[in-house]
Design a protein around this motif. Structure first.
Motif, PDB file in Angstrom:
ATOM      1  N   UNK A  76      16.392   8.405  11.075  1.00  0.00           N
ATOM      2  CA  UNK A  76      14.968   8.659  10.851  1.00  0.00           C
ATOM      3  C   UNK A  76      14.427   7.862   9.672  1.00  0.00           C
ATOM      4  N   UNK A  77      15.117   7.902   8.545  1.00  0.00           N
ATOM      5  CA  UNK A  77      14.595   7.221   7.360  1.00  0.00           C
ATOM      6  C   UNK A  77      14.487   5.709   7.582  1.00  0.00           C
ATOM      7  N   UNK A  78      15.418   5.140   8.310  1.00  0.00           N
ATOM      8  CA  UNK A  78      15.359   3.713   8.619  1.00  0.00           C
ATOM      9  C   UNK A  78      14.116   3.393   9.448  1.00  0.00           C
ATOM     10  N   UNK A  79      13.818   4.234  10.426  1.00  0.00           N
ATOM     11  CA  UNK A  79      12.630   4.042  11.270  1.00  0.00           C
ATOM     12  C   UNK A  79      11.360   4.173  10.430  1.00  0.00           C
ATOM     13  N   UNK A  80      11.311   5.175   9.566  1.00  0.00           N
ATOM     14  CA  UNK A  80      10.136   5.386   8.728  1.00  0.00           C
ATOM     15  C   UNK A  80       9.906   4.194   7.796  1.00  0.00           C
ATOM     16  N   UNK A  81      10.969   3.695   7.193  1.00  0.00           N
ATOM     17  CA  UNK A  81      10.847   2.524   6.307  1.00  0.00           C
ATOM     18  C   UNK A  81      10.395   1.292   7.084  1.00  0.00           C
ATOM     19  N   UNK A  82      10.967   1.088   8.257  1.00  0.00           N
ATOM     20  CA  UNK A  82      10.614  -0.089   9.058  1.00  0.00           C
ATOM     21  C   UNK A  82       9.142  -0.074   9.449  1.00  0.00           C
TER      22      UNK A  82
ATOM     23  N   UNK B 112       0.253   5.653   5.611  1.00  0.00           N
ATOM     24  CA  UNK B 112       0.684   5.430   6.997  1.00  0.00           C
ATOM     25  C   UNK B 112       1.411   6.678   7.447  1.00  0.00           C
ATOM     26  N   UNK B 113       0.880   7.322   8.454  1.00  0.00           N
ATOM     27  CA  UNK B 113       1.403   8.608   8.916  1.00  0.00           C
ATOM     28  C   UNK B 113       2.228   8.477  10.177  1.00  0.00           C
ATOM     29  N   UNK B 114       3.076   9.475  10.386  1.00  0.00           N
ATOM     30  CA  UNK B 114       3.793   9.646  11.648  1.00  0.00           C
ATOM     31  C   UNK B 114       3.871  11.139  11.937  1.00  0.00           C
TER      32      UNK B 114
END
Length: 186
Positions: free
Chosen positions: A109-115, A5-7
């Protein structure tokens, strides 16, 4: 096998920093990357550097940011910290506010990526020796798969830019042009 899953991270393309690019043509690779990500339902996350009024986050010992506290500007509501209007975020695209060079430093950022279940980051930004290098290093240590968009990165020192892209980043990331990345999405 883990699903990828990319961003796309668009880092420090804010008014005060994007001005270092010179002309609007220099924004073209970033626009292409944004359009491709949006067309392929790849989440886009904007990252900017900004501080609270009074700069409580900035130590006088910090060589890079102490000047901002001394001379003003770079606060969260200041025009200098807003994303460049040519690259304006669309509704639902988060703007992450960081407090240091890395996109992870002092941000969520890390919270958003994990979510969102993101495990691959596509990096773009200004500058190659600043936010891109710092974010790449921290993201690699956090086990993200990484791609750097070589022509959607900029550094005021062309030689530093070249060495990072050709010799340093390739040890931790795939380094490709925006066009080559877009070709993989088809």
């Amino acid at each position: 096998m883990t699903q990828i899953n990319s961003a796309l991270l668009v880092m420090d393309l804010q008014n005060a920093i994007a001005g270092h690019l010179g002309d609007k043509q220099a924004l073209f690779p970033y626009k292409i990357a944004l359009e491709a990500a949006r067309n392929h339902n790849i989440p886009v996350i904007f990252v900017r550097v900004a501080f609270r009024e009074g700069y409580p986050e900035i130590s006088p010992m910090n060589r890079m940011f102490a000047r901002a506290a001394q001379y003003g500007g770079m606060t969260v509501n200041d025009e200098t910290t807003q994303i460049h209007p040519e690259l304006a975020p669309q509704p639902g695209e988060p703007i992450v506010t960081k407090k240091r060079v890395s996109a992870f430093a002092g941000s969520d950022l890390e919270m958003i990526l994990r979510a969102k279940g993101i495990n691959q980051l596509i990096l773009s930004g200004i500058s190659t020796s600043g936010v891109v290098l710092s974010t790449l290093t921290e993201a690699a240590d956090k086990d993200y798969q990484l791609t750097v968009l070589s022509d959607a990165c900029f550094d005021p020192d062309p030689e530093v830019h070249r060495v990072l892209l050709e010799k340093v980043f390739t040890k931790r990331a795939d380094v490709v042009t925006v066009d080559a990345w877009v070709d993989t999405l088809v």
